[in-house]
Each structure stands twice: as C-alpha cells, then as structure tokens.
Design a protein around this motif. Structure first.
Motif, mmCIF file in Angstrom:
data_model
loop_
_atom_site.group_PDB
_atom_site.id
_atom_site.type_symbol
_atom_site.label_atom_id
_atom_site.label_comp_id
_atom_site.label_asym_id
_atom_site.label_seq_id
_atom_site.Cartn_x
_atom_site.Cartn_y
_atom_site.Cartn_z
ATOM 1 N N LEU A 58 0.841 -1.202 0.000
ATOM 2 C CA LEU A 58 0.000 0.000 0.000
ATOM 3 C C LEU A 58 0.879 1.257 0.000
ATOM 4 C CD1 LEU A 58 -2.710 1.441 0.216
ATOM 5 C CD2 LEU A 58 -2.634 1.089 2.690
ATOM 6 N N THR A 93 0.650 5.547 -0.767
ATOM 7 C CA THR A 93 -0.237 6.684 -1.029
ATOM 8 C C THR A 93 0.592 7.946 -1.245
ATOM 9 O OG1 THR A 93 -0.487 7.317 1.294
ATOM 10 C CG2 THR A 93 -1.988 5.646 0.483
ATOM 11 N N VAL A 122 -3.332 6.366 -4.852
ATOM 12 C CA VAL A 122 -3.292 5.277 -3.871
ATOM 13 C C VAL A 122 -3.034 4.000 -4.654
ATOM 14 C CG1 VAL A 122 -4.601 3.955 -2.169
ATOM 15 C CG2 VAL A 122 -4.897 6.436 -2.319
ATOM 16 N N ILE A 133 -2.318 -0.098 -4.560
ATOM 17 C CA ILE A 133 -2.437 -1.297 -3.726
ATOM 18 C C ILE A 133 -2.493 -2.515 -4.630
ATOM 19 C CG2 ILE A 133 -4.980 -1.200 -3.602
ATOM 20 C CD1 ILE A 133 -4.623 -2.150 -0.618
ATOM 21 N N ALA A 150 -7.514 -0.145 1.443
ATOM 22 C CA ALA A 150 -6.789 1.095 1.162
ATOM 23 C C ALA A 150 -7.467 2.317 1.768
ATOM 24 C CB ALA A 150 -6.652 1.282 -0.353
ATOM 25 N N ASP A 181 -8.481 1.897 7.533
ATOM 26 C CA ASP A 181 -7.402 0.922 7.668
ATOM 27 C C ASP A 181 -7.854 -0.366 8.368
ATOM 28 O OD1 ASP A 181 -4.885 -0.192 7.517
ATOM 29 O OD2 ASP A 181 -4.093 0.896 9.247
ATOM 30 N N ARG A 231 2.533 0.678 5.308
ATOM 31 C CA ARG A 231 2.304 1.464 4.094
ATOM 32 C C ARG A 231 3.422 2.473 3.878
ATOM 33 N NH1 ARG A 231 -3.203 3.700 5.048
ATOM 34 N NH2 ARG A 231 -3.354 1.746 6.155
#
Lengths: 498, 498
Positions: free
Chosen positions: B107, B109, B120, B122, B479, B483, B489
């Motif tokens: 993950l 971001t 984002v 993932i 994502a 959470d 992440r």
C-alpha cells in the motif's frame, strides 16, 4: 551502409540522418556494458545519484538546443517539449532518490533457528538493460526517460536503441549522457546507444543483455517479447504498450455532459492523441446526446493534429476507416491540413453491440480519434467493460458529488482490467511519484505486475538472491551488519525503518 | 474415457487409478473458480487465514492415512513423508501469516500536490491460479503445497492439476481441502482440481485462469510457459525447474575433503537425488583426489534409490550414459535392485574442459547422480562457473575458518547465476521463511525475480492498481482511511509500520 533518416513532420522534409550501427559495433557496445556491469552494480545508490544528477543537469543546460531539435523531429511544440525536458530531468533525480531510500533492495534477514539456517535476501541488479524508448515522449519516455533512469538507478548499465522518429535527438542525448557520466566518474559502458532496426533486433538477442524495457505499440512490444522468448537464456521484456483506456460515465454524470465532453476532447486530442494513456472510448448513458455533445466539443475546440511520423498519420486515418467498418459512424471530424503528416481529429459513435470479441473497437487507434458508445443500462455497461482488452488506465466519470450511486460498482469493474483508475480526472497525465502504476493487464503491459513510471520501476531490473549460512564479510556490502547504505529492512519477519 | 493410473514404485505394480477430467468438467471447475474470485479477493487476510488453518488441520488430522497413501505411490519413506506433511501444514500457516502482516499489498499513497494528483496504489489478487505440483514433494510442493498456499493467502482461487505420479493422493488431498474450505466458510470454487494431461493443457488455455504455478522439469515448465504465451491474453507462468546447482570447493577446503565428500554424497542422494536443489556438480581443486574421495564416500554410504516413476528411473540411467558420452567417467556406482523403479547412484568425474557450451554436463541429471570436475586454478573455476546455466542454488565450500582467501570471489561469482547461495551448508533443504529465495535465473525459473518458497511467494499472484483522485469510500476496502486490515504502508515516500 544504411542510415536512419529523420524527417520534419510539419512538412515531411528530410531533417538529417544518422548512420546505423554495424553488427560489430553493437557487439562492442554491449561488451562495454557487460564489462561495466559488475562495477556499476557495486556502486552505492548515492554514487549513482551523482551520475543521474549529472545527466539531469546536462539536459537542463542544453534545454534550448534540445527542445529545438526535438520540435524539428516531432512537431510536439516547444512549450510541451520544454515541459517534458524538465520532467525528464526531474525523473532522473526521482529514481535516484528512490534508489537512495533503499527499499528497492528489499533486504530481508532471518536469524538461524534450531531447524532453519541464517538467510539474508537482497536484490541484485540484473546487468545490462536494453531500452527502446517511445516515439511520443522523446524526453520523458525516450532514451534518457523512465526506463533508462530507473535501470541506472537500480545499478544496471543501459544500452538504448535510438528511436527512428527522432534519431538526431537520440544521438545528441546519447552524447550528452555519455559525457555527463564520464565527468561524474561512471565506468565507460554505463550508457551506450545503437541505431537502426537491425541493431535493435541484435540488441535483444545479445547474450549479455539481461532485460528489455520498451514503450510503444503492441506490434513492436510483442515482437521484441517474442524475440526475447526465443533466446537460449530467456530474459524479461517489460513492454508498455498502447491500449483503449476506456472512460465510463455514470448515469448521474449526465448532469454535466458539456463539461465532460470538453474534458474528454481535451484529453484525447492532447499531443495529437499520441499518448499511450489517451482515453479512446467513452461509455455513456444512452438518451442524453453525449456523442453529439462530444462532437460539438470537438468542433468548438477545432484542434489541428500533426503526427510524429508518416506511418502514424496513415494508421490514424486507416484506423478511422476500420472503426467505421467495425460498426462506428463518424460524428465529427476536423479537417487535416495538406502539409506534412497531418491527421483528422475524429469522434465516432457506435452501439454497445459493436463491442464484441474480435471487434476493431476493442483495439487502440493511436492518434486523435475516440469512440463514444452509448449504453442502455449500467448492467450493459459492466458487460461492455468486460469485453475490453487490459488497459493502462480506466476512467470513471461521476456526478461529482461524492455520492454517485453507481460509482463504486463501475470503479471496481474497471479496476479488474486496468493498471490505473482515475475518477473525475482524465488519464493523460502520468505523475512520476511513489504510488504511480503505469502498466496493466496484457496487452497493456507484457508483465502485468510491472510499471515503467513510479518508484516501483526499479523493481524490474533487480532480482533477489538469498545467502544461506554466509559469514558477514562475504555478504554483498549493503547486506552486511555495518549497513553502509542505511537500508530499511525486514528482520525475522518484522519491518524496520532505516 | 481415459484415466490416470497410479503405480507402486517399489514393485512397479498398479496401485489404482483416477478418471481423467472431461473438457466440460474442466470448464466447470474453472468457471466455479472464476465465479468465486471476486468474493475470495474481497475477504480479509484474517478470514483467509482461517481457511488455510482449516486445510492445515485437516492434513494433520489425516496424517497416517495420507502418509501411507503417499508412500505407496512415491516410495519416499514414511519418516520423510511424515516430516513433509508437517511442513506442508506449517507452510499453509506461514503464508497466511504473511498475508495478515500485509506488506504483500504494498500500500502506497501520495498526497496531492500543486502538480500531481492524489494516488493510492495497492496490490490486487490476479484471480484464479492454475497449480501444477511437483512429483518429488507430494505434500510440500504438491497440490496443497507452496503454490496453492501462497495463491490462496494472496486471495486467488486455485485450480490444481493432479500429479500423475501420485494421483490417488492428489484426489484425496483435493477432497480434504474442499471439505476444510467449505467448513471454514470459503466460497465454493475456492479450490478445485483436474486430472489428466489434456485437462492440464486445457487449464492453461482457459481464459479465466490468470497465472500458473509449476514445479518440475525444464521440459514440462517451458512447455506450459510456451502454451501460456500463445494465449490471446498472455498470463504469467511461474515455473520452478530443475538445474545443475553447482558446488565449488575453495583450494583451502581440501583440508577437510573427507568431510566434504560425505556431506556432498548425503546431499545429492537425499530422497534418491530427487530434489530440484540437488547439487549435481562439484568443482574441486585438482590434485587432492576429491573425485576418488567422493566415490569412496558413496561406496561407504551405499544408498539404495527407488525412483518416483518409471520415466524418472529410466532418465537417470540414460542421463548417466549421456554424461559419459559428454566426457565424464564413472568413479563409483552402487548397484540398483531389480525390483520396481530402482536406479543406480553414481559419481562421475570429468575434466573442466568438458564444461563447454552445449555440453550435457551443464544440464541437470535428475536422480542420485553427480559429477566431480577438478579445476587447475581458481581462475579456471571462475570460468567454468560462468559456463553453467542459471541455477536455483549454488554452494561454496570453504576451509571453515571464516578467513578462506578465495571464498569472497567464489561467492560473488556464483551469486551472479543463482537464486540462493549456501556457504559451508548443502542446499537440499529449503526453509519456508521470510528471507527465502527459491527461484533463479533462466532456466532455473521462468521468472527470475520470483520465488515459490518464502514470504515473497505471494507477490506472484497480485498486481498493483493505482487509484487517482478517488474518494476514500470508493477505494478498495484495505486502502481506505479506516485501515481495517492494519497495513504497513508508504505515505508520500516514507515507510510507516502498521
């Protein structure tokens, strides 16, 4: 002796030529890259950062000259090209920063237990990488673009193949890169370049080449991939190829059809539609006149389109014919000029029944051409999206309120078959950041888990090696207890920050 | 109607048979996997952990029955098979823990800036995975082995192809897995199995299958890889194949030649030499009688070898003949029995000049067979190592003092062409831990960056998707800002622990 001839797209006149590399020259360049590989691999990311900084500086120092040369060969315009050169310099710096951060090495250590040995796993550079840049981004995705920057950052020498559509620029960029690298102390052979179709074929088959990066058409990318698959030692080919890149409007988004139509036209005609992320297909609810509105937006914008090469201009034209044969009809068309390699910009409309397996509408038409398909129900839109090829991007257009009732379904639907999903945002821009993904399911990319833009671009050019029961002094330097590169790592299963 | 017949290797007698899957049955099983895929993908790693625990429990609950059946079909011995079953259960739990830890989702971001959008990124499960298990590890690398465990942990349904060498066991394992999954609440279609050669071919060509895991021979792995490459939508094939796995002794290590010889014999004859990590080649300094010492160690150990199949037994025998034709000579040979599928265990010796391109000595001989090649100088050893195919493992044997002057050079040399380097430790064991790497350069693995054992095994069965400008409620659940899976992440370039 053959040469690659450069043309001015605005007039079709010859701009110059560069002699093609001879087979022995290609071998020599690869041999130099191969000789440099162990030394390049052993340098620290901070050393390589100096090399990449030097190339970036040289690009900026020669900006006006390079932009003029690029504009002569591509007709992409000085403003766009100036921005793209600045981007290329920033990318070189970004990939160097990613390397310095060190996560790309994925250092992982397991302490020995009663039943398991000590293991230290760390990524190692693959060795010399062949880079085939794109026609449409001579700086950002060219011989000094994302592939070259990320391969060098990861510790791999690069041998680039000059693009025939801007061969003069490639030659100049190659000279600048070699000079910058030499001044910055990189080994000879860290960067090399070959010219000519045959040289490109030879490059992929040279045993010392360990990976291929490619940006361009499906035909070109899959040809190189097949060639690499026939080697004695097969190597990975990371080909980022053209796709349809669907956009889908929710029913509620029709409240803002004129805004959507204008945005769609701006996106699909940007750079004469010569973006691998160009949205080529708009799925819209029927009964709201979206196709007609897009046609009006095109007529209002009245963009002109000069294409990169004669071949691309011709393919855009025959592509429109094929779309019409496939069941689409022209809604609006702006006339091409009769000078150079001009193309029409075209909006077509087609019924959703035209989106069946084998339909030409499912394939990319590279250039300023897009199709609007109107759907009768959201279920029909979901089915139509399921017929499409894998794409680099997919766009969902909502009513903009954040509560659009069909957004979630359409977003999860398109995410199954694309590498990047954009919501109320057109896909033509590709930011070079940590979270970027510029790759998607076949045939968008030959390796669906890879990306040619963003921090993960480095991952393509390394492979892991585990060292079992190996005393510390004999581990690769970055994996030793002294931690000279200050790496983030996983120890006995737990992540630890640097 | 055809069937796959099972045999007892100890006698060559028929043990039973299982009817081959019909084409329509294969399609139905794939269809069920495809239907289950979105639901499986949407479950949390903790839910999938319960499924994997349930399979592990079922294996342990049926241990005696399964070991008896496996021993009947493989002759690998009840002790070894009991250990391997325990390993398979532990692997299922390990991959579930890796999924729960969550790093496999990667993950990432990026906050929006003036010039870049919110992104984002993932990983998402690929969808149904076809698993072709190995003959030689019916539990650890079989239909419920590493590939199946890591694919399920990553959120992908699995359709396994039953191995013909232990088809009765596969059928039983498949039933147990389906029952355990159903009881644990997994969707129908989470695990399926097909039987028969044609069913395996069909499986790889079914459009809904999104990746292939394979463990076995180079011929089998490359055949599946070629088949997948001919699909309309090409899919990744992660084939882990047999290799030579060289071991090299430093000059100083000759001080302990008898210990090394005994260890080498124990390693290359383990499980009748039927390990993909079997060290098949020992490079040793000339003039120290290493080949003769290895021959004496073999005679002293006098292992007997019953092979998994008639074909493997015959290939081991013809493989020895080919090595002799390739310039090797037999140093020691223990006689095979005349019952069932017995094979000789053989030590051969060859001059280093026999290690040239195209030599049979560069290829794996699957079975209890190894070649000792004596080198005149360390430089010659380095050159010889450079001739070898990519390997899963490579071993360096030192004098054991930690100061061996040639260890560093030989370790870095073998690391260029192997996935795991073992130092003063034989490679036949493969720990299922975070830092394990069980994959290597072509042809050891069809994807040199991948591993079928260790935490990174999950990475094969996911691909990244970036969401641009996407409101939080429309992101994939893990994502979102809430959470729910408590993921590690990277935020704006910085790693954050969960």
């Amino acid at each position: 002796m053959t040469a690659t001839v450069s043309f001015r797209p605005t007039t079709g006149e010859r701009a110059g030529s560069v002699r093609d590399s001879l087979p022995g020259e290609v071998s020599d360049i690869v041999e130099r890259a191969s000789s440099a590989a162990p030394e390049v691999a052993a340098t620290s990311p901070r050393e390589r950062q100096l090399w990449l900084e030097a190339i970036a500086e040289s690009l900026l120092d020669h900006r006006d000259e390079l932009v003029r040369l690029a504009d002569c060969e591509t007709a992409l315009g000085q403003e766009r090209l100036t921005g793209e050169l600045t981007r290329a310099a920033a990318q070189l710096r970004f990939y160097a920063e990613v390397a310095v951060e060190g996560s790309y090495l994925d250092l992982t250590t397991d302490s020995p237990t009663a039943t398991t040995p000590a293991l230290v796993r760390i990524n190692q550079p693959l060795g010399p990488v062949a880079v085939f840049g794109a026609s449409n981004f001579p700086f950002g995705f060219g011989v000094l673009g994302n592939d070259t920057a990320s391969a060098l950052a990861a510790g791999c020498p690069v041998v680039a193949k000059a693009h025939p559509a801007h061969v003069l620029l490639c030659a100049r960029l190659g000279d600048l890169a070699r000079d910058a690298l030499a001044t910055a102390g990189a080994p000879a052979g860290t960067f090399g370049q070959v010219v000519g179709f045959d040289a490109g074929v030879q490059l992929v088959t040279e045993p010392a080449i360990r990976a291929v990066g490619f940006t361009g058409s499906q035909a070109g990318g899959t040809a190189l991939w097949r060639l690499a698959n026939e080697r004695d030692v097969v190597i990975p080919v990371f080909a980022e190829m053209g796709t349809v890149n669907p956009a889908v409007m929710t029913p509620a988004s029709t409240a803002r059809t004129s805004e959507v139509a204008a945005g769609f036209v701006a996106s699909f005609t940007l750079g004469s539609g010569q973006f691998c992320t160009k949205p080529g297909l708009l799925l819209a609810p029927a009964g709201h006149g979206v196709a007609a509105e897009v046609g009006r937006a095109l007529a209002a914008a009245a963009p002109s389109a000069t294409m990169l090469t004669r071949g691309i201009a011709e393919a855009a034209s025959t592509g429109v014919d094929a779309l019409v044969e496939g069941g689409a009809e022209v809604v609006a068309r702006t006339g091409r000029s009769d000078k150079g390699w001009s193309a029409d910009t075209v909006v077509l409309a087609a019924p959703s029944t035209a989106l069946h397996v084998g339909s030409r509408l499912l394939e990319e038409c590279f250039g300023p051409v897009a199709v609007v398909v109107e759907y009768a129900s959201v279920d029909e839109a979901v089915l139509a999206l399921g017929q499409l090829q894998g794409s680099l991007t997919a766009t969902v257009v909502t009513d903009g309120t954040g509560t659009d009732p069909h957004a979630a379904l359409l977003i999860s639907t398109v995410a199954r078959n694309a590498g990047r999903v954009t919501v109320d945002d057109w896909p033509t821009g590709v930011a070079w950041t940590w979270a970027q993904q510029h790759g998607g399911p076949w045939p968008a990319t030959s390796a669906p888990g890879s990306t040619s833009v963003g921090a993960a671009a480095l991952d393509r050019f390394v492979r892991p090696v585990s060292y079992q029961s190996t005393p510390d002094p004999w581990l690769p330097e970055p994996a030793r207890a002294a931690d000279p590169w200050r790496l983030p790592r996983r120890v006995d299963g737990r992540l630890e920050l640097a």
